[in-house]
Design a protein around this motif. Sequence first.
Motif, PDB file in Angstrom:
ATOM      1  N   THR A  31      21.571 -16.364  69.721  1.00 23.81           N
ATOM      2  CA  THR A  31      21.451 -18.006  69.874  1.00 23.81           C
ATOM      3  C   THR A  31      22.147 -18.502  70.934  1.00 23.81           C
ATOM      4  OG1 THR A  31      21.495 -18.173  67.359  1.00 23.81           O
ATOM      5  CG2 THR A  31      22.359 -20.191  68.792  1.00 23.81           C
ATOM      6  N   VAL A  32      23.428 -18.006  71.538  1.00 21.49           N
ATOM      7  CA  VAL A  32      24.118 -18.521  72.358  1.00 21.49           C
ATOM      8  C   VAL A  32      23.419 -17.970  73.666  1.00 21.49           C
ATOM      9  CG1 VAL A  32      26.132 -19.024  71.280  1.00 21.49           C
ATOM     10  CG2 VAL A  32      25.793 -16.746  72.337  1.00 21.49           C
ATOM     11  N   GLY A  39      17.522 -17.888  68.275  1.00 27.64           N
ATOM     12  CA  GLY A  39      18.240 -17.555  67.306  1.00 27.64           C
ATOM     13  C   GLY A  39      17.726 -17.755  65.815  1.00 27.64           C
ATOM     14  N   ILE A  40      16.926 -18.639  65.662  1.00 28.83           N
ATOM     15  CA  ILE A  40      16.361 -18.961  64.352  1.00 28.83           C
ATOM     16  C   ILE A  40      15.335 -17.949  63.944  1.00 28.83           C
ATOM     17  CG2 ILE A  40      14.607 -20.562  63.091  1.00 28.83           C
ATOM     18  CD1 ILE A  40      15.852 -23.111  64.415  1.00 28.83           C
ATOM     19  N   PHE A 157      21.407 -20.100  56.436  1.00 26.77           N
ATOM     20  CA  PHE A 157      22.465 -19.485  56.946  1.00 26.77           C
ATOM     21  C   PHE A 157      22.447 -19.482  58.560  1.00 26.77           C
ATOM     22  CE2 PHE A 157      25.645 -16.595  58.038  1.00 26.77           C
ATOM     23  CZ  PHE A 157      26.828 -17.051  57.792  1.00 26.77           C
ATOM     24  N   TYR A 158      21.578 -18.741  58.667  1.00 29.50           N
ATOM     25  CA  TYR A 158      21.243 -18.138  60.278  1.00 29.50           C
ATOM     26  C   TYR A 158      20.867 -19.572  61.060  1.00 29.50           C
ATOM     27  CZ  TYR A 158      22.368 -13.445  59.157  1.00 29.50           C
ATOM     28  OH  TYR A 158      23.122 -12.480  58.821  1.00 29.50           O
ATOM     29  N   PHE A 164      23.922 -24.947  65.389  1.00 22.92           N
ATOM     30  CA  PHE A 164      25.363 -25.373  65.751  1.00 22.92           C
ATOM     31  C   PHE A 164      25.677 -24.695  67.189  1.00 22.92           C
ATOM     32  CE2 PHE A 164      29.862 -24.287  66.184  1.00 22.92           C
ATOM     33  CZ  PHE A 164      30.427 -25.623  66.110  1.00 22.92           C
ATOM     34  N   LEU A 165      25.403 -23.355  67.257  1.00 28.16           N
ATOM     35  CA  LEU A 165      25.627 -22.826  68.650  1.00 28.16           C
ATOM     36  C   LEU A 165      24.511 -22.859  69.727  1.00 28.16           C
ATOM     37  CD1 LEU A 165      27.054 -19.359  67.025  1.00 28.16           C
ATOM     38  CD2 LEU A 165      28.209 -21.290  68.012  1.00 28.16           C
ATOM     39  N   SER A 166      23.518 -23.467  69.643  1.00 33.55           N
ATOM     40  CA  SER A 166      22.682 -23.640  70.681  1.00 33.55           C
ATOM     41  C   SER A 166      22.953 -24.740  71.489  1.00 33.55           C
ATOM     42  CB  SER A 166      21.349 -23.833  70.023  1.00 33.55           C
ATOM     43  OG  SER A 166      21.042 -24.774  69.273  1.00 33.55           O
TER      44      SER A 166
END
Length: 200
Positions: A31-32, A39-40, A157-158, A164-166
Amino acid sequence: MTIDSLIAFNLVLLAALASPGAALLYAIKTTVAAGRAAGIATGVGLGFMAACWTLAALLGLEGLFRLFPWTYTILKVGGALYLIWIAIQTWRHARDPVGETERPTGRAFLSGLLINAGNPKSMLFAAAVIVVVFPQGLAARDIAVIVVNHFVLEVLFYGLIALFLSSPPARRGYMSAKPILDRIAATLLGALGIRLLTGR
């Protein structure tokens, strides 16, 4: 099957998802490093394979592993070697700059799929939880509900982690700490792979 047993299964599953492991670590890193879509997609791959392991547990494939230990060994060794390969590549490229197209969506999904496919202990964990939480002789409808529920919970969840982390601050923080974080990730992934190879 009762709603209480399904809730109990979800609580145990959420606790397992939140604990540090190869799947969570890989989802965060993807993701980051590669963005929200990747990420998804990684989360969908992770969730799909995890749901497949739960289906396998519900169908009694744990018994197949006991009857034919070589099938489990093949899966375990293949998964361990894949995790070690990922760890080596992550370590080697720890100082490389990250571009927006580092991990396309399709590749991210496949990577997530392979991360969880490489850990048949996920199925054994699912089998242990299922034996405790659910009654024997589940109907096909109940099995379908449990598997779909597992998949949806993992994707949510992921997906939340990816959202959040993107964010730009999260990406900037990752870029500045990338060499250290990637080498920590490589060490943990490699250790998991070695543990799978050497463990029983």
